[in-house]
Design a protein around this motif. Structure first.
Motif, short mmCIF file in Angstrom:
data_model
loop_
_atom_site.label_atom_id
_atom_site.label_comp_id
_atom_site.label_asym_id
_atom_site.label_seq_id
_atom_site.Cartn_x
_atom_site.Cartn_y
_atom_site.Cartn_z
N UNK A 50 0.86 -1.18 0.00
CA UNK A 50 0.00 0.00 0.00
C UNK A 50 0.90 1.22 0.00
N UNK A 51 0.75 2.05 -1.02
CA UNK A 51 1.57 3.25 -1.13
C UNK A 51 1.01 4.36 -0.25
N UNK A 52 1.86 5.28 0.22
CA UNK A 52 1.37 6.40 1.01
C UNK A 52 0.62 7.40 0.12
N UNK A 53 -0.26 8.24 0.70
CA UNK A 53 -0.59 8.29 2.12
C UNK A 53 -1.59 7.21 2.50
N UNK A 54 -1.37 6.58 3.65
CA UNK A 54 -2.30 5.59 4.15
C UNK A 54 -2.19 5.57 5.68
N UNK A 55 -3.17 4.97 6.32
CA UNK A 55 -3.14 4.87 7.78
C UNK A 55 -3.13 3.40 8.18
N UNK A 56 -2.47 3.12 9.29
CA UNK A 56 -2.38 1.76 9.79
C UNK A 56 -3.16 1.67 11.10
N UNK A 57 -4.10 0.76 11.14
CA UNK A 57 -4.88 0.51 12.35
C UNK A 57 -4.52 -0.88 12.85
N UNK A 58 -3.82 -0.93 14.00
CA UNK A 58 -3.40 -2.20 14.56
C UNK A 58 -4.33 -2.62 15.68
N UNK A 59 -4.78 -3.86 15.62
CA UNK A 59 -5.57 -4.47 16.69
C UNK A 59 -4.99 -5.87 16.91
N UNK A 60 -5.28 -6.50 18.03
CA UNK A 60 -4.75 -7.84 18.26
C UNK A 60 -5.08 -8.80 17.12
N UNK A 61 -4.04 -9.28 16.46
CA UNK A 61 -4.22 -10.27 15.40
C UNK A 61 -4.54 -9.73 14.03
N UNK A 62 -4.67 -8.41 13.87
CA UNK A 62 -5.00 -7.89 12.54
C UNK A 62 -4.50 -6.46 12.37
N UNK A 63 -3.95 -6.19 11.18
CA UNK A 63 -3.61 -4.83 10.76
C UNK A 63 -4.56 -4.44 9.64
N UNK A 64 -5.07 -3.23 9.70
CA UNK A 64 -5.85 -2.67 8.59
C UNK A 64 -5.07 -1.47 8.06
N UNK A 65 -4.64 -1.56 6.80
CA UNK A 65 -3.91 -0.48 6.16
C UNK A 65 -4.83 0.10 5.09
N UNK A 66 -5.23 1.36 5.26
CA UNK A 66 -6.26 1.97 4.40
C UNK A 66 -5.70 3.22 3.74
#
Length: 219
Positions: A50-66
């Motif tokens: 995933x190229x920038x700009x993007x945000x990373x949301x980390x939770x236990x067991x999963x990353x969401x890169x949007x």
């Protein structure tokens, strides 16, 4: 730069969908915000990214890169084997060899070689991820970013694409067109460049230096 080695599966959700089943992979998070997933069976190209700009949301067991378009890279982590961060500092960039540097110098002196009406604004035009070889204006005053290579491969197209993504965020410069100039251009690189709207120009180095060829030609 953050390096995470983990057993994970990856799903890309956006204009297209893609799935990577569970396996041990390298997750790379760069300072520019980009995220890429690598396997151990290729030299450089990630399996997905995933190229920038993007945000990373980390939770236990999963990353969401949007990204800003709402496309998502979802990384489901089963086990983390390694997680470390490293400060790399400012990279000086790739040092061009003599021929490539001279080719850039000659094109800077005669930008009309690339297209009639081109004028040079600056060599080594700075961006946050490295300098663009030549920054020009066309006959209508529109911006043009030029990447100069001896032999252009897919890597050169990817490099110029990253420059264009950044430059086109600047309303004072946009729209910025891209030109890939080289002595030879690999067929795969030409196909990818044309698909991304980047114009390819093959440069005759000897002619640019004013050297006439000895061999006879029909025309």
């Amino acid at each position: 730069m953050r390096l995470v080695i983990a057993r994970c599966s990856v799903d890309y959700i956006g204009r297209l969908t893609a799935h990577l089943p569970p396996a041990t992979r390298l997750l790379m998070v760069k300072a520019d915000g980009s995220v890429s997933i690598h396997a151990d069976d290729r030299a450089y190209k990630p399996l997905n990214w995933m190229s920038p700009p993007c945000r990373i949301e980390e939770a236990p067991g999963v990353w969401r890169v949007v990204n800003k378009g709402g496309e998502e890279l979802r990384i489901t982590i089963e086990e983390v084997l390694h997680d470390s961060s490293h400060e790399l500092g400012v990279d000086p960039g790739l040092q061009k060899d003599g021929v490539e540097a001279h080719l850039q110098e000659l094109l800077a002196a005669t930008p009309s070689t690339l297209q009639e009406g081109y004028t040079l604004v600056r060599r080594e035009f700075p961006t946050p991820i490295g300098p663009v070889d030549l920054f020009c204006r066309d006959v209508e005053g529109a911006s043009v970013a030029v990447e100069v290579k001896r032999r252009a491969t897919i890597d050169a197209v990817e490099q110029l694409t990253r420059y264009l993504e950044l430059l086109n965020r600047d309303p004072l410069l946009a729209p910025v067109a891209g030109v890939l100039a080289a002595q030879t251009i690999a067929p795969q690189a030409r196909t990818l460049a044309e698909d991304r709207g980047i114009r390819c120009v093959v440069i005759d180095y000897d002619a640019l230096r004013g050297i006439e060829r000895d061999e006879l030609t029909l025309f």
